[in-house]
Design a protein around this motif. Sequence first.
Motif, PDB file in Angstrom:
ATOM      1  N   ARG A 140       0.814  -1.202   0.000  1.00  0.00           N
ATOM      2  CA  ARG A 140       0.000   0.000   0.000  1.00  0.00           C
ATOM      3  C   ARG A 140       0.850   1.255   0.000  1.00  0.00           C
ATOM      4  NH1 ARG A 140      -4.619  -1.351   4.306  1.00  0.00           N
ATOM      5  NH2 ARG A 140      -6.416  -1.305   2.924  1.00  0.00           N
ATOM      6  N   ARG A 141       1.995   1.146   0.665  1.00  0.00           N
ATOM      7  CA  ARG A 141       2.841   2.326   0.773  1.00  0.00           C
ATOM      8  C   ARG A 141       3.570   2.607  -0.532  1.00  0.00           C
ATOM      9  NH1 ARG A 141       6.731   1.620   5.169  1.00  0.00           N
ATOM     10  NH2 ARG A 141       6.744   3.858   5.450  1.00  0.00           N
ATOM     11  N   HIS A 142       3.555   1.639  -1.423  1.00  0.00           N
ATOM     12  CA  HIS A 142       4.188   1.810  -2.724  1.00  0.00           C
ATOM     13  C   HIS A 142       3.144   2.400  -3.651  1.00  0.00           C
ATOM     14  CE1 HIS A 142       6.784   0.872  -6.090  1.00  0.00           C
ATOM     15  NE2 HIS A 142       7.711   0.505  -5.226  1.00  0.00           N
ATOM     16  N   ARG A 143       3.120   3.705  -3.781  1.00  0.00           N
ATOM     17  CA  ARG A 143       1.998   4.350  -4.451  1.00  0.00           C
ATOM     18  C   ARG A 143       1.896   3.951  -5.912  1.00  0.00           C
ATOM     19  NH1 ARG A 143       1.703   9.702  -2.104  1.00  0.00           N
ATOM     20  NH2 ARG A 143       0.946   8.436  -0.387  1.00  0.00           N
ATOM     21  N   LEU A 144       3.037   3.916  -6.616  1.00  0.00           N
ATOM     22  CA  LEU A 144       2.998   3.592  -8.041  1.00  0.00           C
ATOM     23  C   LEU A 144       2.419   2.204  -8.263  1.00  0.00           C
ATOM     24  CD1 LEU A 144       6.297   4.970  -9.569  1.00  0.00           C
ATOM     25  CD2 LEU A 144       3.962   5.491 -10.247  1.00  0.00           C
ATOM     26  N   THR A 201       0.368   0.623  -6.334  1.00  0.00           N
ATOM     27  CA  THR A 201      -1.061   0.656  -6.052  1.00  0.00           C
ATOM     28  C   THR A 201      -1.826   1.151  -7.268  1.00  0.00           C
ATOM     29  OG1 THR A 201      -0.394   1.272  -3.838  1.00  0.00           O
ATOM     30  CG2 THR A 201      -2.720   1.441  -4.357  1.00  0.00           C
ATOM     31  N   ILE A 202      -1.326   2.247  -7.832  1.00  0.00           N
ATOM     32  CA  ILE A 202      -1.971   2.789  -9.027  1.00  0.00           C
ATOM     33  C   ILE A 202      -1.919   1.777 -10.161  1.00  0.00           C
ATOM     34  CG2 ILE A 202      -1.821   4.596 -10.784  1.00  0.00           C
ATOM     35  CD1 ILE A 202      -0.629   6.389  -8.506  1.00  0.00           C
ATOM     36  N   TYR A 260      -8.510  -3.819  -6.723  1.00  0.00           N
ATOM     37  CA  TYR A 260      -7.500  -3.314  -5.809  1.00  0.00           C
ATOM     38  C   TYR A 260      -7.905  -3.525  -4.352  1.00  0.00           C
ATOM     39  CZ  TYR A 260      -5.402   0.221  -2.881  1.00  0.00           C
ATOM     40  OH  TYR A 260      -4.822   0.888  -1.839  1.00  0.00           O
TER      41      TYR A 260
END
Lengths: 336, 391
Positions: B34-38, B40-41, B95
């Motif tokens: 979750r902390r890895h934004r890219l 997640t997107i 997601y």
Amino acid sequence: MADPLLNVEDLRTYFSTEEGVVKAVDGVSFKVDAGERRGVVGESGCGKSVTAMSIMRLIEPPAGEIVTGKVEFDGRDLLKLTEADMQQVRGGDIAMIFQDPMTALNPVYTIGDQLIETILLHQDVSKSEARDIAITALDDVQIPHAGKVMEDYPHQFSGGMRQRVMIAMGLSCEPKLLIADEPTTALDVTTQAQIMNLMLELAEQRNTAVLLITHDLGVVAGFCDSIQVMYAGSIVERGTGDEIFHNPQHPYTWGLLGSMTRLDESQQERLNSVRGAPPSLINPPTGCRFGPRCDFAQDICREALPILHQSQEGQKVACHRSDELDLKSIAIGATS
Amino acid sequence: MTERESASEAILDVAEGISAEPITQWDLFVTRLRRHRLATIAFFYMGFIGFVALLAPLFTCQKDDTFCGRGPVEMSGLTTVLMLATALLVGYFAYRSFVSKLRGMAVALTFVTVVLGIFLVSSWGLLDVPHVNHYADQLPDESGRILVNIAPRGSIPLGTDDLGRDVLARVIHGGRASLAVGLVVGALVALLGTVIGSLAGYYPGVVDQSLMRFTDLVLGLPLLPVAIVVGRVLPELQFLPGFLKQGAWGIAVLVGLLVWGALARIVRAEFLSLREKEFVEAARAAGASDRRIIFRHILPNALSPIIVQTTLIVGTAIILEAALSFLGFGVRPPIPTWGGMAASGASIAVRGFWWELVFSAGALISTVLAINFIGDGLRDALDPTQTIERK
């Protein structure tokens, strides 16, 4: 007297390397009785661990090979069993505890999973029964909140706790023999004592024989009924704790004892050391393996390999001059 | 003594109070991801692309009386908006179900199963029949003329190509080929690479040597020339079942058979180091068989690099399929693929009709990028040595 539990005869385990054949274990014979606590001591590389691995048949070809010998356990020659039968012996009849508890547990499974796996492999019980046995085993090694701990992963445990888990795992299937390969080397001194006491107690309750491999003489002194000293792939002296500690017959044992700090003897300025380095196991020296490092070596020591024989003092020793030397009265360090 | 015992009891009680709910490996994994934004997107994006590609026939054939037959097809503004909205919802759902706990697992599994089912059923029929242009038809205007090379505008959001076909419809359908390649290659590589790598890593000597020399051989093949030759020959082979000869499936299997080498090497390296670990020795000393040690003790420890590497190889494979199609050796026209569209788009782009090239290539690049970001995120999230700072 009844047949011994473990009877190792003329075990030879060789490793082939590019430099030549390493004779890691070269003609080792010994017996362990049921419930006996046997210590195996010696320097690094003297074949202690390889002996244990050979008994468990964990030596992997093509690198290593048990060339000759007999490992009789409970009336069966382990070296002649099929791999499938051997898998039942491992963990079931003979359990093994390893040196480094930090790496001996699989990091991706919970403590409970690993205990239950071992129990299911060797006992005909249901999964929930196995769970109960596992919790009891954890209780026995004095881990608090055993039921809860089952769901924990190894990384949540300290070294001492992990070694307790390893002991629980080893004893969960009620083995007749427990091989402990330097079980306390990776632990700090206070934990060492706890773990050793725990193992001693549990083994005694279950009448489990223990083969304790260590290079720590202090550990064997307090723990073992009998001790065998190994040097360069063979046994050089074997006897009771008293015999070995108070009346060593082999110059190597004598040297080892001299290199140990003791509270019960007068303070020395410096600790003695056994001079030189262990010989090459590819081309061992002719005659006595210890000869080149021995302060008392004579011609015969350079010519003939001494065999393990009964000494006048009671223990077995492999030294040509054991009967004429009175090592007890020679002050350590006097000859050097 | 009793004092010390009660003290340690107290500490334990406090500790229990804090971790009333145990933190599982899955929780840690999800939190890191979750902390890895890219990433997640990227997950979101792939859910979106997957859903659009999956239900492509439904969206682009809505005016037709015979489902997916020939006839005028028009994407009305409303349909487009509806479709995109649904796809966005599905992407979000994918997601969410991935990152939420236990219940999410079940939902995600159901979702994946349903998706795969629909995908297989629908694409089987579609990619199988090459000569009927049933998904993206020419757009006539009111007077019945075919409108070619129309720039993007209201009812034709991405314009039309040089044959008057709707580019949006073809981009959506083109995604099916790419995703088919991605799925098949992913499965094939994961299977071949893992099995060959683990056997080679676990059994030294003859097994290792022969498997790794074979791997070297496959790695040594020049990828594109071999793929071109085999891709050219594929449709001629009589013994192959029909679906492998035409469309994306054959190409997918071909690419999969060519790119597993890298994974096999990584898995072997993992096994070589893991098999020397004490817990493997301990498992053997506890009486575990070879099979049990390989699958239960070593493989789970090697899973992270396998997942990451497979994800990254999927990206490469999609590019490779596009390259083959671009060069004309992959999926044959008129079946739309992003690579094929980029090729035909490139030839008209020089005349100023840029949209087919830009949108097909854009879809390709963004998808491969998303896959790589997912691989990246997974690598970070699966690394057990990484800890989470609690806030």
